[in-house]
Design a protein around this motif. Structure first.
Motif, PDB file in Angstrom:
ATOM      1  N   GLN A 185      31.041   0.246  -8.152  1.00  0.00           N
ATOM      2  CA  GLN A 185      30.809   1.666  -7.919  1.00  0.00           C
ATOM      3  C   GLN A 185      29.888   2.259  -8.984  1.00  0.00           C
ATOM      4  O   GLN A 185      29.971   1.895 -10.161  1.00  0.00           O
ATOM      5  N   PRO A 186      28.992   3.180  -8.589  1.00  0.00           N
ATOM      6  CA  PRO A 186      28.070   3.772  -9.563  1.00  0.00           C
ATOM      7  C   PRO A 186      28.781   4.725 -10.519  1.00  0.00           C
ATOM      8  O   PRO A 186      29.701   5.444 -10.121  1.00  0.00           O
ATOM      9  N   VAL A 187      28.359   4.685 -11.764  1.00  0.00           N
ATOM     10  CA  VAL A 187      28.882   5.591 -12.790  1.00  0.00           C
ATOM     11  C   VAL A 187      27.691   6.314 -13.409  1.00  0.00           C
ATOM     12  O   VAL A 187      26.799   5.686 -13.974  1.00  0.00           O
ATOM     13  N   VAL A 188      27.663   7.627 -13.290  1.00  0.00           N
ATOM     14  CA  VAL A 188      26.561   8.421 -13.828  1.00  0.00           C
ATOM     15  C   VAL A 188      26.858   8.748 -15.279  1.00  0.00           C
ATOM     16  O   VAL A 188      27.924   9.280 -15.602  1.00  0.00           O
ATOM     17  N   GLY A 189      25.928   8.411 -16.171  1.00  0.00           N
ATOM     18  CA  GLY A 189      26.143   8.659 -17.591  1.00  0.00           C
ATOM     19  C   GLY A 189      24.842   8.963 -18.304  1.00  0.00           C
ATOM     20  O   GLY A 189      23.829   9.313 -17.690  1.00  0.00           O
ATOM     21  N   GLU A 190      24.890   8.814 -19.614  1.00  0.00           N
ATOM     22  CA  GLU A 190      23.730   9.107 -20.449  1.00  0.00           C
ATOM     23  C   GLU A 190      22.755   7.932 -20.439  1.00  0.00           C
ATOM     24  O   GLU A 190      23.093   6.817 -20.059  1.00  0.00           O
ATOM     25  N   THR A 191      21.553   8.196 -20.901  1.00  0.00           N
ATOM     26  CA  THR A 191      20.565   7.138 -21.039  1.00  0.00           C
ATOM     27  C   THR A 191      20.967   6.198 -22.169  1.00  0.00           C
ATOM     28  O   THR A 191      21.899   6.485 -22.930  1.00  0.00           O
ATOM     29  N   LYS A 192      20.260   5.083 -22.282  1.00  0.00           N
ATOM     30  CA  LYS A 192      20.612   4.045 -23.256  1.00  0.00           C
ATOM     31  C   LYS A 192      20.691   4.587 -24.667  1.00  0.00           C
ATOM     32  O   LYS A 192      21.526   4.176 -25.462  1.00  0.00           O
ATOM     33  N   SER A 193      19.810   5.512 -25.030  1.00  0.00           N
ATOM     34  CA  SER A 193      19.836   6.151 -26.347  1.00  0.00           C
ATOM     35  C   SER A 193      19.273   7.549 -26.196  1.00  0.00           C
ATOM     36  O   SER A 193      18.818   7.942 -25.119  1.00  0.00           O
ATOM     37  N   ALA A 194      19.297   8.313 -27.292  1.00  0.00           N
ATOM     38  CA  ALA A 194      18.750   9.667 -27.239  1.00  0.00           C
ATOM     39  C   ALA A 194      17.269   9.644 -26.877  1.00  0.00           C
ATOM     40  O   ALA A 194      16.757  10.549 -26.209  1.00  0.00           O
ATOM     41  N   ALA A 195      16.581   8.578 -27.292  1.00  0.00           N
ATOM     42  CA  ALA A 195      15.151   8.446 -26.969  1.00  0.00           C
ATOM     43  C   ALA A 195      14.932   8.246 -25.482  1.00  0.00           C
ATOM     44  O   ALA A 195      13.818   8.422 -24.976  1.00  0.00           O
ATOM     45  N   GLY A 196      16.003   7.868 -24.761  1.00  0.00           N
ATOM     46  CA  GLY A 196      15.875   7.676 -23.322  1.00  0.00           C
ATOM     47  C   GLY A 196      15.620   8.962 -22.570  1.00  0.00           C
ATOM     48  O   GLY A 196      15.103   8.950 -21.453  1.00  0.00           O
ATOM     49  N   LEU A 197      16.010  10.092 -23.153  1.00  0.00           N
ATOM     50  CA  LEU A 197      15.709  11.396 -22.558  1.00  0.00           C
ATOM     51  C   LEU A 197      14.246  11.688 -22.826  1.00  0.00           C
ATOM     52  O   LEU A 197      13.856  12.008 -23.947  1.00  0.00           O
ATOM     53  N   ARG A 198      13.413  11.598 -21.785  1.00  0.00           N
ATOM     54  CA  ARG A 198      11.983  11.641 -22.037  1.00  0.00           C
ATOM     55  C   ARG A 198      11.208  12.058 -20.794  1.00  0.00           C
ATOM     56  O   ARG A 198      11.799  12.258 -19.716  1.00  0.00           O
ATOM     57  N   MET A 199       9.889  12.171 -20.947  1.00  0.00           N
ATOM     58  CA  MET A 199       8.994  12.465 -19.839  1.00  0.00           C
ATOM     59  C   MET A 199       8.050  11.282 -19.632  1.00  0.00           C
ATOM     60  O   MET A 199       7.631  10.644 -20.595  1.00  0.00           O
ATOM     61  N   ILE A 200       7.735  11.013 -18.364  1.00  0.00           N
ATOM     62  CA  ILE A 200       6.847   9.915 -18.000  1.00  0.00           C
ATOM     63  C   ILE A 200       5.746  10.475 -17.105  1.00  0.00           C
ATOM     64  O   ILE A 200       6.025  11.266 -16.193  1.00  0.00           O
ATOM     65  N   PRO A 201       4.502  10.085 -17.334  1.00  0.00           N
ATOM     66  CA  PRO A 201       3.427  10.569 -16.454  1.00  0.00           C
ATOM     67  C   PRO A 201       3.612  10.069 -15.022  1.00  0.00           C
ATOM     68  O   PRO A 201       3.977   8.915 -14.804  1.00  0.00           O
ATOM     69  N   LEU A 202       3.384  10.938 -14.062  1.00  0.00           N
ATOM     70  CA  LEU A 202       3.571  10.605 -12.659  1.00  0.00           C
ATOM     71  C   LEU A 202       2.298   9.964 -12.103  1.00  0.00           C
ATOM     72  O   LEU A 202       1.281  10.625 -11.892  1.00  0.00           O
ATOM     73  N   ASP A 203       2.358   8.655 -11.873  1.00  0.00           N
ATOM     74  CA  ASP A 203       1.220   7.921 -11.333  1.00  0.00           C
ATOM     75  C   ASP A 203       0.879   8.472  -9.939  1.00  0.00           C
ATOM     76  O   ASP A 203       1.785   8.748  -9.136  1.00  0.00           O
ATOM     77  N   PRO A 204      -0.402   8.638  -9.615  1.00  0.00           N
ATOM     78  CA  PRO A 204      -0.794   9.194  -8.313  1.00  0.00           C
ATOM     79  C   PRO A 204      -0.231   8.423  -7.128  1.00  0.00           C
ATOM     80  O   PRO A 204       0.157   9.011  -6.108  1.00  0.00           O
TER      81      PRO A 204
END
Length: 345
Positions: A223-242
């Motif tokens: 079953q899926p478990v919603v949680g935090e990212t692997k580390s604080a650095a995991g909270l981030r922005m990624i450029p959206l490829d076209p």
């Protein structure tokens, strides 16, 4: 004929005499006296002296690991415990397990990476340490890691070549829209599997062209478990490829999870989806993690190292430098020529 031995012993404040032809006979006679006194019961059979390893392992995990670990780390511990450690040691009384049993187990895992085998040992060490602290066993058989030999195999995570990556991209139209979107997220974002499965529609800023990584989905008993990212650095922005932007727009919803809808998908659903994708197009042996590795590797020559660290979600820049900044030495050498005139001389 050997001379009969007679010896005085003290028990419960009284002086007793025991006799026999050997020291073993003296000991047996003394033990018989102690047992008849009622102060010490008959020794229990070996399999009743201590609880099973499995019982101690589950107690250790629930008390010492589960409360303080992130969901994805806890999932890794539970997966290794259930799939590798418990099938070997689970039913055995914990007090009967010897260092040689542990070494035999480690030897059987020589095909796995050193870091993986070390993780198995850490689980064993944690369980035995707790049992010793609780007085269940007298000695921890994992106490001195120096005496254990482990696999020297290193985890090899080869990125796809640019040609193989291009081949997969060309074949994306052969997949269903749902499967194509899942694979596009891995190819064009560099996100971890847990982050892809945790992506919600409100995390996508189509106007600014940015993906926001805000959560991670791991699994517990499928079953899926919603949680935090692997580390604080995991909270981030990624450029959206076209290309990814187009795939997302074609499936765009008002809310919910991008993969799954109202709820994240289960582990078995993900595995079946991945198998289906692999049947329909050639993934060239790539896993979800290899797609992440490929994305960061191919991006490295085009952006500065700090930006790459941020996009990748690495907590430590040395991770980015050591794994992906392969051309950094050449860049530094060429920079030297550019700096020749910096003092105006």
């Amino acid at each position: 004929m050997a001379k009969r031995i007679r010896q005085r012993v003290m028990f419960a404040g009284e002086q007793l005499w025991v006799s026999g032809n050997t020291q073993q006979e003296l000991f047996d006679q003394f033990l018989n006296i102690v047992q008849k006194s009622g102060m010490v019961g008959e020794p229990e059979p070996a399999n009743h002296r201590t609880p099973s390893f499995e019982k101690c392992a589950r107690q250790w995990f629930s008390i010492y690991k589960l409360p303080k670990l992130r969901h994805n780390t806890a999932y890794n511990y539970q997966r290794d415990m259930e799939n590798h450690v418990l099938p070997v040691f689970g039913k055995r009384p914990i007090g009967d397990i010897k260092p040689s049993d542990i070494q035999e187990f480690l030897n059987s895992k020589q095909d796995k990476a050193h870091s993986t085998v070390k993780h198995f040992w850490l689980i064993l060490h944690g369980v035995f340490s707790m049992a010793k602290w609780d007085g269940i066993i007298q000695r921890d058989p994992t106490e001195d890691v120096r005496y254990f030999t482990m696999s020297k195999k290193k985890t090899k995570r080869e990125a796809l070549s640019a040609e193989d990556a291009q081949d997969i991209i060309r074949n994306l139209p052969r997949l269903s829209p749902e499967d194509g979107l899942l694979l596009s997220l891995f190819i064009f974002s560099g996100m971890r599997r847990s982050e892809v499965l945790g992506l919600r529609w409100e995390d996508i800023d189509f106007r600014e062209g940015i993906l926001h990584v805000r959560r991670a989905v791991t699994f517990r008993n499928n079953q899926p478990v919603v949680g935090e990212t692997k580390s604080a650095a995991g909270l981030r922005m990624i450029p959206l490829d076209p290309r990814l932007r187009q795939a997302l727009l074609e499936r765009r919803q008002i809310g919910g999870y991008v993969i799954g809808g109202e709820n994240p998908i289960s582990e078995k659903t993900f595995q079946r989806t991945w198998q289906r994708i692999n049947r329909n197009i050639d993934l060239h042996g790539a896993t979800a993690h290899i797609f992440r590795h490929t994305y960061i590797t191919l991006a490295a020559p085009h952006i500065d190292i700090k930006t790459l660290q941020s996009i990748a979600g690495h907590a430590d820049i040395s991770t980015t430098m050591n794994r992906y900044a392969h051309g950094q030495a050449e860049k530094i050498a060429s920079a030297g020529k550019e700096l020749e005139g910096m003092f105006g001389l």
